[in-house]
Design a protein around this motif. Sequence first.
Motif, short mmCIF file in Angstrom:
data_model
loop_
_atom_site.label_atom_id
_atom_site.label_comp_id
_atom_site.label_asym_id
_atom_site.label_seq_id
_atom_site.Cartn_x
_atom_site.Cartn_y
_atom_site.Cartn_z
N GLU A 132 -36.62 -46.37 -41.72
CA GLU A 132 -36.66 -47.84 -41.73
C GLU A 132 -37.46 -48.36 -42.92
OE1 GLU A 132 -35.49 -50.30 -39.69
OE2 GLU A 132 -34.27 -48.89 -38.55
N GLY A 133 -38.38 -47.55 -43.42
CA GLY A 133 -39.24 -47.96 -44.52
C GLY A 133 -39.17 -46.96 -45.66
N SER A 134 -40.02 -47.20 -46.64
CA SER A 134 -40.04 -46.35 -47.83
C SER A 134 -41.45 -45.84 -48.08
CB SER A 134 -39.55 -47.15 -49.04
OG SER A 134 -40.46 -48.22 -49.31
N GLN A 135 -41.54 -44.95 -49.07
CA GLN A 135 -42.84 -44.43 -49.47
C GLN A 135 -43.72 -45.54 -50.04
OE1 GLN A 135 -44.10 -41.57 -48.85
NE2 GLN A 135 -46.00 -41.81 -50.01
N LEU A 136 -43.11 -46.56 -50.62
CA LEU A 136 -43.87 -47.69 -51.15
C LEU A 136 -44.64 -48.40 -50.03
CD1 LEU A 136 -44.68 -49.60 -53.43
CD2 LEU A 136 -42.58 -50.90 -52.99
N ASP A 137 -43.99 -48.54 -48.88
CA ASP A 137 -44.69 -49.16 -47.76
C ASP A 137 -45.91 -48.35 -47.35
OD1 ASP A 137 -42.70 -51.02 -47.80
OD2 ASP A 137 -41.63 -50.23 -46.06
N GLY B 156 -48.76 -68.80 -44.12
CA GLY B 156 -48.07 -67.80 -44.92
C GLY B 156 -47.94 -66.47 -44.20
N LEU B 157 -49.00 -66.09 -43.48
CA LEU B 157 -48.95 -64.85 -42.71
C LEU B 157 -47.91 -64.95 -41.59
CD1 LEU B 157 -50.11 -62.08 -41.96
CD2 LEU B 157 -51.88 -63.25 -40.64
N GLU B 158 -47.89 -66.09 -40.91
CA GLU B 158 -46.91 -66.27 -39.85
C GLU B 158 -45.48 -66.21 -40.38
OE1 GLU B 158 -47.91 -70.01 -38.20
OE2 GLU B 158 -49.72 -69.29 -37.17
N LEU B 159 -45.24 -66.89 -41.52
CA LEU B 159 -43.90 -66.89 -42.10
C LEU B 159 -43.48 -65.50 -42.54
CD1 LEU B 159 -44.03 -70.20 -44.18
CD2 LEU B 159 -42.85 -69.80 -41.99
N ALA B 160 -44.44 -64.74 -43.12
CA ALA B 160 -44.11 -63.38 -43.56
C ALA B 160 -43.73 -62.51 -42.37
CB ALA B 160 -45.29 -62.78 -44.31
N GLU B 161 -44.44 -62.65 -41.28
CA GLU B 161 -44.13 -61.83 -40.11
C GLU B 161 -42.81 -62.25 -39.47
OE1 GLU B 161 -47.61 -62.23 -37.70
OE2 GLU B 161 -48.73 -60.71 -38.83
N ILE B 162 -42.57 -63.56 -39.43
CA ILE B 162 -41.29 -64.04 -38.89
C ILE B 162 -40.13 -63.54 -39.76
CG2 ILE B 162 -39.88 -66.09 -38.48
CD1 ILE B 162 -42.45 -67.55 -37.67
N ALA B 163 -40.31 -63.62 -41.09
CA ALA B 163 -39.26 -63.15 -41.99
C ALA B 163 -39.03 -61.66 -41.84
CB ALA B 163 -39.63 -63.50 -43.44
N GLY C 208 -35.67 -59.50 -40.54
CA GLY C 208 -35.07 -58.60 -41.51
C GLY C 208 -34.86 -59.22 -42.87
N GLU C 209 -35.55 -60.31 -43.17
CA GLU C 209 -35.35 -61.00 -44.43
C GLU C 209 -36.33 -60.57 -45.51
OE1 GLU C 209 -35.67 -65.10 -43.52
OE2 GLU C 209 -33.84 -65.17 -42.28
N THR C 210 -37.32 -59.78 -45.17
CA THR C 210 -38.29 -59.33 -46.16
C THR C 210 -38.79 -57.95 -45.77
OG1 THR C 210 -40.33 -59.92 -47.33
CG2 THR C 210 -40.30 -60.28 -44.98
N SER C 211 -39.51 -57.33 -46.67
CA SER C 211 -40.01 -55.98 -46.42
C SER C 211 -41.40 -56.03 -45.80
CB SER C 211 -40.06 -55.19 -47.72
OG SER C 211 -41.04 -55.75 -48.60
N TYR C 212 -41.84 -54.89 -45.30
CA TYR C 212 -43.16 -54.80 -44.69
C TYR C 212 -44.26 -54.99 -45.73
CZ TYR C 212 -47.10 -52.89 -42.12
OH TYR C 212 -48.31 -52.71 -41.52
N VAL C 213 -43.96 -54.69 -47.00
CA VAL C 213 -44.94 -54.88 -48.07
C VAL C 213 -45.36 -56.33 -48.16
CG1 VAL C 213 -45.34 -54.73 -50.55
CG2 VAL C 213 -44.14 -52.89 -49.37
N GLN C 214 -44.42 -57.24 -47.97
CA GLN C 214 -44.76 -58.67 -48.01
C GLN C 214 -45.69 -59.05 -46.87
OE1 GLN C 214 -43.96 -60.73 -50.50
NE2 GLN C 214 -43.05 -58.91 -51.48
N VAL C 215 -45.51 -58.41 -45.72
CA VAL C 215 -46.43 -58.66 -44.61
C VAL C 215 -47.83 -58.17 -44.96
CG1 VAL C 215 -46.93 -58.19 -42.17
CG2 VAL C 215 -44.57 -58.53 -42.93
N LEU C 216 -47.93 -57.01 -45.57
CA LEU C 216 -49.23 -56.48 -45.99
C LEU C 216 -49.89 -57.42 -47.01
CD1 LEU C 216 -48.50 -52.65 -46.41
CD2 LEU C 216 -49.77 -53.78 -44.58
N ILE C 217 -49.10 -57.93 -47.95
CA ILE C 217 -49.65 -58.85 -48.95
C ILE C 217 -50.18 -60.11 -48.28
CG2 ILE C 217 -49.05 -60.31 -50.91
CD1 ILE C 217 -47.08 -58.14 -51.78
N ALA C 218 -49.44 -60.63 -47.31
CA ALA C 218 -49.89 -61.84 -46.61
C ALA C 218 -51.15 -61.56 -45.80
CB ALA C 218 -48.78 -62.34 -45.69
#
Length: 532
Positions: free
Chosen positions: A269-274, A457-464, A468-478
């Motif tokens: 489901e994820g990558s090494q980058l995550d 921003g954190l809420e939107l990142a988690e909702i996205a 399935g509209e964004t990667s887990y990396v964006q959640v970490l950044i938020a």
Amino acid sequence: MSNSRPIIARTKQTRRLLLLATLGLSTGCSTISQYTGLAHQPARQSHSEGPAGVRDANLEVAKAEPNSTVKQVAYDDVIVQEVSPVLVAQQPATSSLSDFMPLDTSDGDGMQFLQPVVVEQENGIANTSGMTVEQFESLALGNNPTIAELVATTQKAAGFRTQVGLRANPSIGYQANQLADQGTDQHTVFISQTIITADKLALNRSVLNEALRAQLLQLEAQKYRVATDIRIKFFEALAAQRRMELIQEFQTVSDKGLEFAELRKKAEEGSQLDVVQAKVLKNEVDLQLQQAVVRFNAAWRELAALAGTPEMSPTYLQGRLPQNESAMDWNSVASTIVVSSPEYQAAQARVNQARASICRHEVQPIPNLDVQFAAGVDNGTNNGLINLQIGAPIPVFNKNQGNLSAARAEYVRASREVERIENAIKARLASAAGNFDASLAAVDKYARDILPNAQEGLELAEIAYKAGETSYVQVLIAQRSYFDTNLQYIAAQALLGQARARVDGYVLTGALDPIVDNSGDDSLRGLTFSQQ
């Protein structure tokens, strides 16, 4: 093997649909909306008032404040009003760590979102009821060595003031004349006394009265220095403690995030980058926790040393960082804080001392009288005899002109010292005012805009991510952005508390600076009786 990929694809699609269904069911009551981070903390802090009459734009003289403790200290006929520090009252903490409750925010994949987690105190800090800033101030006023030093110098000044006003002791003796001429020898008993003229002893006392008054005011100023430094360091230690709590809370989130990233990679489901990004975040959080512990321990050691108890072990600090303050009219504050500052009043007392010294040296040339009275018997006439002798020095060469010139120069110096202290107080106040206004603006901006936006921003990142509209990396950044924003908010709160402490303490700092002994001496007494 040929059918494995379609099965995996269908499994992924099913999981996505489950996520979307879960998201749809949680509309209006999303678990992330339950996040009650530092953006909502201002409601936990009540506005506190400061000491010394510096509270708002309508500043009053310290002795007129209803919350100030004003007492009179008397040394014989010297009465000085002391305004004891009545400093910012801290509200007791309702929790040993925070008011947050852990929330179950795991989604269908087992993902742990950023949520406050109550943890036990670690890193050598005892989880007790905690020490308040008032307790540290009480310890400092009782144990700080500079306070005891100034108490001793005040007692010295009182002793010198008493000594310079004492009259001369009379002299008594026996005198025999014409002892070699038998039958004509004379024997007398005499008593002699120096009579001080021009009220020199009273003038001596007036000079040392002002020296004693200045020492009392310096003692009061030192109390403010100690209390101010205690408050400044307490806010620093309290902010370090709060950073430790916040980092510990986020540490749990970063650990779960790394675990989740590794599970997602295994499930393709994820990558090494995550995984790498999650590891970076975890390592940064661990490092920041180590640094926060070091800063807390350093601030604690300095706080304990200021309180005069350097052997005290670290314990939990009970208090609140300031959430808001009222803006101040700094022109009004400056005009009031100068005249009511004990530092400024002590300098004024030195001017009065110099003026009294001029008056004293002006009468020094007026000669004292040396009177001797003798009574005895004259064996030559078998009659009694009485002798009276009165003498006085003639001020021909020594008219005390050197001391008088020095006294006038000292008056000029003391007057300029008042100006220097006034300008120094205004300069220190300007610096404290700049820090106060800047940190007040920062605290207000963080509480009203920056923290709510970071949370959104954190809420939107988690909702996205759930959609399935964004990667887990964006959640970490938020999450990292929200975490850093909270740390910056704590730093702004600490600066605001420290700036307010300086203003409340008449911008007096230096709790452990060397003490200058200005208690004086009894040289005026010697000058009074020698007249040479």
